[in-house]
Scaffold this motif. Structure first.
Motif, PDB file in Angstrom:
ATOM      1  N   PHE A  14       0.899  -1.115   0.128  1.00 23.07           N
ATOM      2  CA  PHE A  14      -0.114  -0.026   0.263  1.00 23.07           C
ATOM      3  C   PHE A  14       0.890   1.282  -0.105  1.00 23.07           C
ATOM      4  N   ALA A  15       1.927   1.251   0.948  1.00 25.24           N
ATOM      5  CA  ALA A  15       2.871   2.222   0.813  1.00 25.24           C
ATOM      6  C   ALA A  15       3.418   2.932  -0.299  1.00 25.24           C
ATOM      7  N   ARG A  16       4.036   1.547  -1.105  1.00 25.70           N
ATOM      8  CA  ARG A  16       4.388   1.881  -2.673  1.00 25.70           C
ATOM      9  C   ARG A  16       3.365   2.351  -3.647  1.00 25.70           C
ATOM     10  N   THR A  17       2.069   1.927  -3.406  1.00 32.91           N
ATOM     11  CA  THR A  17       0.778   2.130  -4.252  1.00 32.91           C
ATOM     12  C   THR A  17       0.662   3.821  -4.039  1.00 32.91           C
ATOM     13  N   LEU A  18       0.735   3.930  -2.631  1.00 30.40           N
ATOM     14  CA  LEU A  18       0.338   5.576  -2.174  1.00 30.40           C
ATOM     15  C   LEU A  18       1.442   6.511  -2.763  1.00 30.40           C
ATOM     16  N   HIS A  19       2.591   5.947  -2.547  1.00 30.91           N
ATOM     17  CA  HIS A  19       3.750   6.863  -3.121  1.00 30.91           C
ATOM     18  C   HIS A  19       3.733   7.054  -4.695  1.00 30.91           C
ATOM     19  N   GLY A  20       3.690   6.023  -5.360  1.00 32.58           N
ATOM     20  CA  GLY A  20       3.449   6.096  -6.879  1.00 32.58           C
ATOM     21  C   GLY A  20       2.481   7.134  -7.275  1.00 32.58           C
ATOM     22  N   ALA A  21       1.318   7.058  -6.666  1.00 35.32           N
ATOM     23  CA  ALA A  21       0.117   7.646  -6.833  1.00 35.32           C
ATOM     24  C   ALA A  21       0.736   9.252  -6.679  1.00 35.32           C
ATOM     25  N   ALA A  22       1.162   9.503  -5.368  1.00 40.18           N
ATOM     26  CA  ALA A  22       1.535  10.870  -5.307  1.00 40.18           C
ATOM     27  C   ALA A  22       2.658  11.551  -6.020  1.00 40.18           C
ATOM     28  N   GLU A  23       3.590  10.519  -6.477  1.00 36.58           N
ATOM     29  CA  GLU A  23       4.593  10.876  -7.665  1.00 36.58           C
ATOM     30  C   GLU A  23       3.905  11.377  -8.922  1.00 36.58           C
ATOM     31  N   ARG A  24       2.858  10.480  -9.441  1.00 35.91           N
ATOM     32  CA  ARG A  24       1.914  10.805 -10.728  1.00 35.91           C
ATOM     33  C   ARG A  24       1.373  12.165 -10.712  1.00 35.91           C
ATOM     34  N   VAL A  25       0.755  12.585  -9.278  1.00 42.17           N
ATOM     35  CA  VAL A  25       0.001  13.700  -9.297  1.00 42.17           C
ATOM     36  C   VAL A  25       0.940  14.812  -9.174  1.00 42.17           C
ATOM     37  N   ARG A  26       1.815  14.577  -8.428  1.00 43.71           N
ATOM     38  CA  ARG A  26       3.003  15.755  -8.664  1.00 43.71           C
ATOM     39  C   ARG A  26       3.637  16.124  -9.767  1.00 43.71           C
ATOM     40  N   ALA A  27       3.727  15.308 -10.756  1.00 41.15           N
ATOM     41  CA  ALA A  27       4.373  15.277 -11.918  1.00 41.15           C
ATOM     42  C   ALA A  27       3.588  16.167 -12.785  1.00 41.15           C
ATOM     43  N   LEU A  28       1.940  15.530 -12.743  1.00 40.75           N
ATOM     44  CA  LEU A  28       1.057  16.315 -13.430  1.00 40.75           C
ATOM     45  C   LEU A  28       0.826  17.739 -13.101  1.00 40.75           C
ATOM     46  N   ALA A  29       0.951  17.709 -11.898  1.00 40.04           N
ATOM     47  CA  ALA A  29       0.677  19.509 -11.221  1.00 40.04           C
ATOM     48  C   ALA A  29       1.894  20.137 -11.684  1.00 40.04           C
ATOM     49  N   GLY A  30       3.160  19.609 -12.018  1.00 34.51           N
ATOM     50  CA  GLY A  30       4.507  20.438 -12.385  1.00 34.51           C
ATOM     51  C   GLY A  30       4.189  20.817 -13.935  1.00 34.51           C
ATOM     52  N   ARG A  31       3.718  19.786 -14.600  1.00 35.18           N
ATOM     53  CA  ARG A  31       3.521  20.091 -15.961  1.00 35.18           C
ATOM     54  C   ARG A  31       2.322  21.111 -16.254  1.00 35.18           C
ATOM     55  N   GLN A  32       1.375  21.139 -15.578  1.00 40.00           N
ATOM     56  CA  GLN A  32       0.367  21.916 -15.711  1.00 40.00           C
ATOM     57  C   GLN A  32       0.947  23.328 -15.202  1.00 40.00           C
ATOM     58  N   ARG A  33       1.602  23.575 -14.153  1.00 42.62           N
ATOM     59  CA  ARG A  33       1.980  24.696 -13.737  1.00 42.62           C
ATOM     60  C   ARG A  33       2.920  25.251 -14.706  1.00 42.62           C
ATOM     61  N   SER A  34       3.860  24.431 -15.422  1.00 40.84           N
ATOM     62  CA  SER A  34       4.876  25.124 -16.423  1.00 40.84           C
ATOM     63  C   SER A  34       4.010  25.585 -17.711  1.00 40.84           C
ATOM     64  N   ALA A  35       2.783  24.960 -18.048  1.00 42.74           N
ATOM     65  CA  ALA A  35       2.202  25.381 -19.198  1.00 42.74           C
ATOM     66  C   ALA A  35       1.459  26.367 -18.999  1.00 42.74           C
ATOM     67  N   TRP A  36       1.533  27.207 -17.632  1.00 42.54           N
ATOM     68  CA  TRP A  36       0.778  28.272 -17.430  1.00 42.54           C
ATOM     69  C   TRP A  36       1.702  29.431 -17.943  1.00 42.54           C
TER      70      TRP A  36
END
Length: 73
Positions: free
Chosen positions: A51-73
């Motif tokens: 579960f910890a690995r699943t949660l960590h992976g999900a957090a990493e994907r969300v952070r990466a998406l947020a970073g891409r969205q921020r740089s697109a502004w």
């Protein structure tokens, strides 16, 4: 105040089940017991390495998406 329920489960148990099912982002309303949800996720991760690995992976994907969205502004 009682915890919100979804299909007979509390919000924290529903959040844990959602992450186990592959959800990457949890949306919790302001009055949705965010602290209880966070505590349940942490407690589950501390006792379950898969579960910890699943949660960590999900957090990493969300952070990466947020970073891409921020740089697109």
């Amino acid at each position: 105040m009682p915890l919100p329920r979804s299909g007979g489960r509390t919000a924290p148990r529903t959040a844990v089940a959602a992450v186990r099912a592959g959800v990457h982002l949890l949306l919790v309303p302001e009055d949705g017991h965010l602290g209880d949800v966070a505590a349940a996720l942490i407690e589950t991760a501390e006792g379950d390495t898969v579960f910890a690995r699943t949660l960590h992976g999900a957090a990493e994907r969300v952070r990466a998406l947020a970073g891409r969205q921020r740089s697109a502004w």
